[in-house]
Write a protein that holds these residues in place. Structure first.
Motif, PDB file in Angstrom:
ATOM      1  N   ALA A  36      43.663  32.072 100.509  1.00 18.40           N
ATOM      2  CA  ALA A  36      43.766  32.987 101.644  1.00 18.40           C
ATOM      3  C   ALA A  36      43.269  32.267 102.891  1.00 18.40           C
ATOM      4  N   LEU A  37      44.065  32.288 103.958  1.00 10.45           N
ATOM      5  CA  LEU A  37      43.687  31.606 105.199  1.00 10.45           C
ATOM      6  C   LEU A  37      43.795  32.572 106.370  1.00 10.45           C
ATOM      7  N   LEU A  38      42.768  32.570 107.186  1.00  8.50           N
ATOM      8  CA  LEU A  38      42.634  33.539 108.267  1.00  8.50           C
ATOM      9  C   LEU A  38      43.490  33.163 109.477  1.00  8.50           C
ATOM     10  N   ARG A  39      44.134  34.146 110.076  1.00  5.76           N
ATOM     11  CA  ARG A  39      44.893  33.956 111.308  1.00  5.76           C
ATOM     12  C   ARG A  39      44.475  35.005 112.328  1.00  5.76           C
ATOM     13  N   TRP A  40      44.421  34.598 113.588  1.00  5.93           N
ATOM     14  CA  TRP A  40      44.056  35.516 114.674  1.00  5.93           C
ATOM     15  C   TRP A  40      45.204  35.588 115.665  1.00  5.93           C
ATOM     16  N   VAL A  48      45.876  31.946 117.546  1.00 12.54           N
ATOM     17  CA  VAL A  48      44.803  30.977 117.769  1.00 12.54           C
ATOM     18  C   VAL A  48      44.429  30.390 116.405  1.00 12.54           C
ATOM     19  N   SER A  49      44.328  29.066 116.345  1.00 14.11           N
ATOM     20  CA  SER A  49      44.029  28.405 115.077  1.00 14.11           C
ATOM     21  C   SER A  49      42.575  28.619 114.664  1.00 14.11           C
ATOM     22  N   PRO A  50      42.339  28.792 113.360  1.00 18.91           N
ATOM     23  CA  PRO A  50      40.955  28.891 112.878  1.00 18.91           C
ATOM     24  C   PRO A  50      40.116  27.666 113.259  1.00 18.91           C
ATOM     25  N   VAL A  51      40.770  26.526 113.419  1.00 15.91           N
ATOM     26  CA  VAL A  51      40.053  25.321 113.850  1.00 15.91           C
ATOM     27  C   VAL A  51      39.365  25.587 115.195  1.00 15.91           C
ATOM     28  N   ASP A  52      40.011  26.418 116.047  1.00 10.94           N
ATOM     29  CA  ASP A  52      39.455  26.717 117.366  1.00 10.94           C
ATOM     30  C   ASP A  52      38.485  27.898 117.380  1.00 10.94           C
ATOM     31  N   PHE A  53      38.706  28.904 116.507  1.00 11.73           N
ATOM     32  CA  PHE A  53      37.827  30.071 116.619  1.00 11.73           C
ATOM     33  C   PHE A  53      36.754  30.161 115.533  1.00 11.73           C
ATOM     34  N   ILE A  54      36.923  29.498 114.385  1.00 14.14           N
ATOM     35  CA  ILE A  54      35.876  29.558 113.346  1.00 14.14           C
ATOM     36  C   ILE A  54      34.551  28.975 113.869  1.00 14.14           C
ATOM     37  N   PRO A  55      34.576  27.837 114.579  1.00 22.74           N
ATOM     38  CA  PRO A  55      33.303  27.321 115.111  1.00 22.74           C
ATOM     39  C   PRO A  55      32.614  28.303 116.064  1.00 22.74           C
ATOM     40  N   LEU A  62      29.376  35.909 114.473  1.00 22.10           N
ATOM     41  CA  LEU A  62      30.490  36.826 114.203  1.00 22.10           C
ATOM     42  C   LEU A  62      31.192  36.504 112.886  1.00 22.10           C
ATOM     43  N   ILE A  63      30.981  35.305 112.389  1.00 29.67           N
ATOM     44  CA  ILE A  63      31.621  34.899 111.140  1.00 29.67           C
ATOM     45  C   ILE A  63      31.181  35.786 109.968  1.00 29.67           C
ATOM     46  N   VAL A  64      30.001  36.395 110.085  1.00 26.91           N
ATOM     47  CA  VAL A  64      29.524  37.224 108.972  1.00 26.91           C
ATOM     48  C   VAL A  64      30.406  38.465 108.776  1.00 26.91           C
ATOM     49  N   TRP A  69      35.353  40.726 106.154  1.00 30.73           N
ATOM     50  CA  TRP A  69      36.708  41.279 106.248  1.00 30.73           C
ATOM     51  C   TRP A  69      37.683  40.419 105.415  1.00 30.73           C
ATOM     52  N   VAL A  70      37.532  39.107 105.508  1.00 30.77           N
ATOM     53  CA  VAL A  70      38.392  38.196 104.738  1.00 30.77           C
ATOM     54  C   VAL A  70      38.210  38.445 103.235  1.00 30.77           C
ATOM     55  N   LEU A  71      36.950  38.519 102.805  1.00 32.19           N
ATOM     56  CA  LEU A  71      36.665  38.745 101.383  1.00 32.19           C
ATOM     57  C   LEU A  71      37.294  40.057 100.896  1.00 32.19           C
ATOM     58  N   ILE A  93      38.988  31.813  98.520  1.00 36.19           N
ATOM     59  CA  ILE A  93      38.522  32.295  99.823  1.00 36.19           C
ATOM     60  C   ILE A  93      37.525  31.282 100.391  1.00 36.19           C
ATOM     61  N   ASN A  94      37.742  30.877 101.643  1.00 35.69           N
ATOM     62  CA  ASN A  94      36.844  29.913 102.289  1.00 35.69           C
ATOM     63  C   ASN A  94      35.571  30.596 102.769  1.00 35.69           C
ATOM     64  N   LEU A  95      34.442  30.035 102.426  1.00 37.28           N
ATOM     65  CA  LEU A  95      33.169  30.524 102.957  1.00 37.28           C
ATOM     66  C   LEU A  95      32.701  29.584 104.057  1.00 37.28           C
ATOM     67  N   SER A  96      32.099  30.132 105.087  1.00 34.55           N
ATOM     68  CA  SER A  96      31.513  29.275 106.117  1.00 34.55           C
ATOM     69  C   SER A  96      30.028  29.082 105.813  1.00 34.55           C
ATOM     70  N   MET A  97      29.457  28.100 106.464  1.00 32.92           N
ATOM     71  CA  MET A  97      28.037  27.770 106.267  1.00 32.92           C
ATOM     72  C   MET A  97      27.144  28.986 106.460  1.00 32.92           C
ATOM     73  N   ILE A 154      34.680  22.996  95.524  1.00 31.53           N
ATOM     74  CA  ILE A 154      34.247  22.201  96.669  1.00 31.53           C
ATOM     75  C   ILE A 154      35.503  21.782  97.431  1.00 31.53           C
ATOM     76  N   ASP A 155      35.621  22.287  98.657  1.00 30.52           N
ATOM     77  CA  ASP A 155      36.789  22.060  99.513  1.00 30.52           C
ATOM     78  C   ASP A 155      36.649  20.720 100.253  1.00 30.52           C
ATOM     79  N   ASP A 156      37.764  20.157 100.680  1.00 30.28           N
ATOM     80  CA  ASP A 156      37.775  18.915 101.481  1.00 30.28           C
ATOM     81  C   ASP A 156      36.967  17.808 100.800  1.00 30.28           C
TER      82      ASP A 156
END
Ligand code: G
Ligand code: G
Ligand code: MN
Ligand code: NA
Length: 253
Positions: A36-40, A48-55, A62-64, A69-71, A93-97, A154-156
């Motif tokens: 599952a990959l998030l799109r805005w 807008v790419s997640p590369v630009d808004f996830i950081p 706000l990632i919490v 919502w993604v989960l 599902i990708n988790l952020s730090m 483990i991704d990447d």
């Protein structure tokens, strides 16, 4: 700051959606999972790419709520497909730090799975190597998550900084080989050596191994020779919306 303010309202304005990319068992070409990959869909800027808004989401916290919502959305979609009679597959599902550092993450995921009635064996959580740097915290969190019965990937893999010691001891299930190694695997003999070594190490450690960024038949052939279990990439499909994924990839159970 502008984008951060927009991001703050994006959840309530229903501007997010998920796309899904198939994960394929290389031997049989059977679909065994989906990421599952998030799109805005920004009202003015468009996609807008997640590369630009996830950081930004990560920085602002706000990632919490976005991550929750993604989960929820990915788990609910998976459950609805099972209820509709499709053969069950696992959703990654990708988790952020920031999410991974929440002490109550496992409790939250438990509640989501219970509410939806989804068996945890159909959920895979993707973390990155950087999340395992604080060894104690990572161990505790991973153990709590594993006790729920979900899978951990483990991704990447290969771009970060896991020591082999961590790999040996951490309760993880799968390595996803970063697409930078897979993309040039036929042109660059160093990449071929890296892919081959990660795959072989995964076999020895009894971990699943998935190649990311598989784009052509030659790469597929190479990965099969190495006995890499699974692949993901444009050769099979780019990430697509739920309705398309259902049409093209889901099979009756
Ligand atoms: O799908 P795309 O290639 O545009 O994704 C770009 C990056 O954004 C990838 O590193 C991916 O892991 C990350 N990403 C996509 N969706 C999510 C998500 O739901 N949560 C987090 N934390 N990262 C995501
Ligand atoms: O970091 P992460 O592995 O979560 O990133 C996943 C993203 O990689 C997907 O969202 C997708 O946009 C991108 N991706 C998936 N398959 C391919 C591929 O075959 N080639 C390239 N260049 N990117 C891909
Ligand atoms: Mn991923
Ligand atoms: Na990746």
């Amino acid at each position: 700051l502008k984008l951060e303010n927009d991001l703050r309202r994006a959840l309530e304005r229903d501007e997010f959606y998920l796309v899904y990319q198939p994960q394929v068992q290389l031997e049989t070409e059977e679909i065994v999972g989906m990421e599952a990959l998030l799109r805005w869909n920004h009202p003015k800027r468009g996609l807008v790419s997640p590369v630009d808004f996830i950081p930004i989401a990560e920085e602002s916290g706000l990632i919490v709520p976005i991550g929750e919502w993604v989960l929820k959305t990915a788990c609910l979609q998976n459950k609805m497909w099972q209820n509709a009679g499709y053969r069950p597959i696992c959703v990654s599902i990708n988790l952020s730090m920031r999410q991974f550092l929440q002490p109550n993450l496992a409790g939250k995921i438990d509640v989501i799975l219970q509410d939806i009635g989804l068996d945890p064996c159909y959920v895979d959580l993707e973390i990155t190597e950087s999340m395992t740097l604080d060894k104690e915290t990572a161990f505790d969190q991973l153990n709590r998550l594993k006790r729920l019965g979900v899978f951990i990937s483990i991704d990447d893999f290969g771009t970060g900084y896991s020591s082999l010691h961590y790999l040996k001891n951490m309760p993880i299930d799968r390595l996803k080989i970063d697409r930078s190694f897979v993309s040039e695997v036929l042109e660059d003999s160093n990449n071929a050596a890296i892919v081959s070594t990660i795959t072989s190490m995964a076999h020895h450690l009894k971990l699943k191994v998935t190649a990311e960024g598989v784009e052509n038949q030659e790469q597929l052939q190479f990965l099969r020779q190495q006995q890499c279990h699974e692949g993901q990439g444009y050769l099979f499909s780019k990430p697509i919306k739920a309705a398309e994924f259902e049409t093209f990839f889901l099979k009756p159970s």
